[in-house]
Scaffold this active site. Structure first.
Site, short mmCIF file in Angstrom:
data_model
loop_
_atom_site.label_atom_id
_atom_site.label_comp_id
_atom_site.label_asym_id
_atom_site.label_seq_id
_atom_site.Cartn_x
_atom_site.Cartn_y
_atom_site.Cartn_z
N PHE A 1 0.81 -1.22 0.00
CA PHE A 1 0.00 0.00 0.00
C PHE A 1 0.85 1.27 0.00
CE2 PHE A 1 -2.97 -2.77 2.65
CZ PHE A 1 -3.79 -3.09 1.59
N SER B 1 -5.34 1.95 0.43
CA SER B 1 -5.15 3.33 0.00
C SER B 1 -5.36 3.38 -1.51
CB SER B 1 -3.72 3.80 0.33
OG SER B 1 -2.78 3.18 -0.52
N SER B 2 -5.11 4.55 -2.08
CA SER B 2 -5.19 4.66 -3.54
C SER B 2 -3.92 4.16 -4.20
CB SER B 2 -5.46 6.11 -3.93
OG SER B 2 -4.45 6.96 -3.43
N HIS B 3 -2.90 3.82 -3.44
CA HIS B 3 -1.65 3.27 -3.96
C HIS B 3 -1.65 1.76 -3.71
CE1 HIS B 3 0.57 7.40 -3.40
NE2 HIS B 3 -0.48 7.46 -4.19
N LEU B 4 -1.94 1.00 -4.76
CA LEU B 4 -2.08 -0.45 -4.64
C LEU B 4 -1.11 -1.13 -5.58
CD1 LEU B 4 -6.00 -0.52 -4.68
CD2 LEU B 4 -4.51 -0.53 -2.68
#
Length: 499
Positions: A295, A433-436
């Site tokens: 993440f 999160s938006s970071h995957l």
């Protein structure tokens, strides 16, 4: 002209398409465009609908299912980037940094039980970075004007320099104020769908527009891809989909499928796609699908500014971009635990008035990818009968030490700026999160990876993955630019091999 419509309103013959792309976010859209540039007829399937200009991420995303993050708690994790045509780019902060070779060969700093290094080099990505920067009109590149530092960014820059830390201007995929169709600084734009299209997105920059391309792109939204059905020769035969609007189950035949649903949803789709040929799910013969879930370790420090002796810019509301200034001083630095840190950058709150009297910094780095960090399917199902997703995730001691180091440096900057009190927001990245990244690892060995360097799943002839899940290390900066560049590289390679 690209057709974008609800799948229930479509009357297309799916056998007319050369390729089906699952997901309309940055990777799926650039993969679709790349194939259409070469004459392919492409259908893009998207779960979410069209996003209204000015929509905020939280209310928009509230309708979609959550993931479990503990054995006895509620479903409180975020398994999505964003559900909607264009994906997460509708709401992102438009930070458009390139990765470095250290991100692609992080094993020189980190040691885990998984392959960390990417099977490509930075040189492989560089031409595609340039193409994406041109498409998105990234500030400071390709002749596009630089985005000016905000008043808060200038204050932070001065504080950094006084501490011997080099500040830099963030490359943003936003047209600057005062330029043609530029930013009108209507709000602090993180988590906001830009109402004027100054901020780049899949739709604002016409990435899905096929009007000048030899091929075609058809976007069909309102469709959840539940399972990939196989023939007994390791070939995808069809996508089994659910249409929530009508509670209809449909079967879409495929000649070639490219999955770009995000690192969580792509892994979950493969795990749901069990069959006699793939008893543990597609690509999961070595039990690697879903493992290495990343993440990004990240956090925020907030400085409470005293009115006496403080610059007025730190006391006023902030109107404009989420961030304009950053430092990469500690990206690779001998003082950082493991020698591998990340970024510290200005991070304004979404509400302009919520910034009054506060200065906020974000620190971010890629975490160590361990096999025990993974996506699994839970026994519980959502209201549509789809198995819930569960995150099994814990940070290593090295992760905690690295993010702690960056947090301390951020606090020093805020103290020098004049913060009378500093608060650290609770770490929340373990909730998603938006970071995957990282659940469908890339490499040449099927025993240690799920896909090859071009995104084709080992052992399968026509199933490809081209999103953030193929990133073996998450990288120490925001990933959208790299996800797009890598997806274009893979799509071009696929086109060369199969046409």
């Amino acid at each position: 002209m690209t057709t974008i419509r609800h799948i229930s309103a479509a009357s297309c013959d799916y056998t007319d398409f050369d390729a089906i792309v699952v997901g309309s976010g940055p990777s799926g859209s650039i993969a679709a465009r790349t194939l259409a540039e070469r004459g392919h007829r492409v259908a893009v399937l998207e779960y979410g609908g069209l996003v209204s200009p000015g929509a905020m991420y939280g209310p928009h995303q509230a309708a979609y299912s959550r993931a479990f993050t503990s054995s006895d708690g509620p479903a409180d994790g975020n398994p999505w980037t964003a559900c909607g045509v264009g994906g997460g780019m509708q709401f992102y902060n438009a930070i458009t940094l390139r990765y470095r070779q250290a991100d692609l060969s992080a094993s020189r700093y980190l040691a885990t039980d998984m392959e960390v290094d990417w099977p490509i080099t930075l040189q492989d990505l560089e031409p595609f970075y340039a193409e994406i920067e041109h498409l998105l009109e990234v500030s400071g590149s390709n002749g596009f004007p630089s985005y000016p530092a905000s008043s808060r960014g200038l204050l932070l820059s001065n504080a950094m320099r006084a501490l011997g830390i080099r500040p830099k201007r963030i490359p943003l995929a936003i047209r600057p104020p005062g330029t043609s169709k530029g930013c009108i600084v209507c709000s602090a734009c993180d988590e906001l769908a830009c109402p004027t299209e100054a901020k780049a997105s899949v739709l604002a920059r016409n990435i899905l527009d096929d009007s000048a391309l030899p091929g075609t792109i058809s976007v069909l939204y309102g469709c959840f891809v539940n399972r990939i059905a196989l023939r007994n020769d390791a070939t995808a035969e069809a996508l089994e989909c659910y249409v929530p609007l009508s509670s209809e189950l449909i079967r879409i035949p495929v000649g070639k499928v490219i999955v770009c649903a995000n690192a969580v949803q792509t892994a979950a789709l493969m795990l749901r796609s069990k069959s006699a040929y793939a008893p543990k799910g597609i690509g999961n013969g070595s039990d690697l699908v879903g493992r290495g879930l990343s993440f990004k370790i990240s956090g925020y420090s907030v400085g409470h500014m005293e009115s006496a002796g403080c610059d007025a810019a730190a006391l006023a509301p902030h109107w404009g971009t989420h961030a304009t200034v950053y430092t990469d001083e500690f990206y690779e630095h001998v003082d950082v635990p493991c020698g591998f840190g990340g970024l510290i950058y200005e991070a304004n709150f979404p509400s302009p008035h919520g910034n009054a009297g506060l200065v906020r910094l974000h620190y971010i780095a890629g975490e160590e990818p361990w096999s025990h960090n993974r996506v699994v399917l839970d026994e519980a199902v959502d209201p549509d009968g789809i198995p819930r997703i569960r995150f099994e995730y814990a940070n290593s001691q090295n992760d905690c030490a690295r993010i702690g180091f960056l947090a301390d440096r951020a606090d020093e900057i805020l103290r020098h700026l004049g913060a009378g009190r500093i608060e650290r927001e609770p770490f929340a990245h373990s909730k998603g999160s938006s970071h995957l990244h990282g659940t469908m690892r890339a490499g040449s060995d099927p025993g240690t990876s799920v896909v090859d360097s071009c995104g084709r799943i080992h052992g399968f002839t026509n199933i490809h993955v081209m999103d953030g899940s193929v990133m073996n290390f998450a990288g120490n900066s925001n990933p959208t630019h790299t996800i797009m560049a890598n997806a274009r590289r893979m799509a071009m390679s696929l086109d060369r091999r199969e046409t």
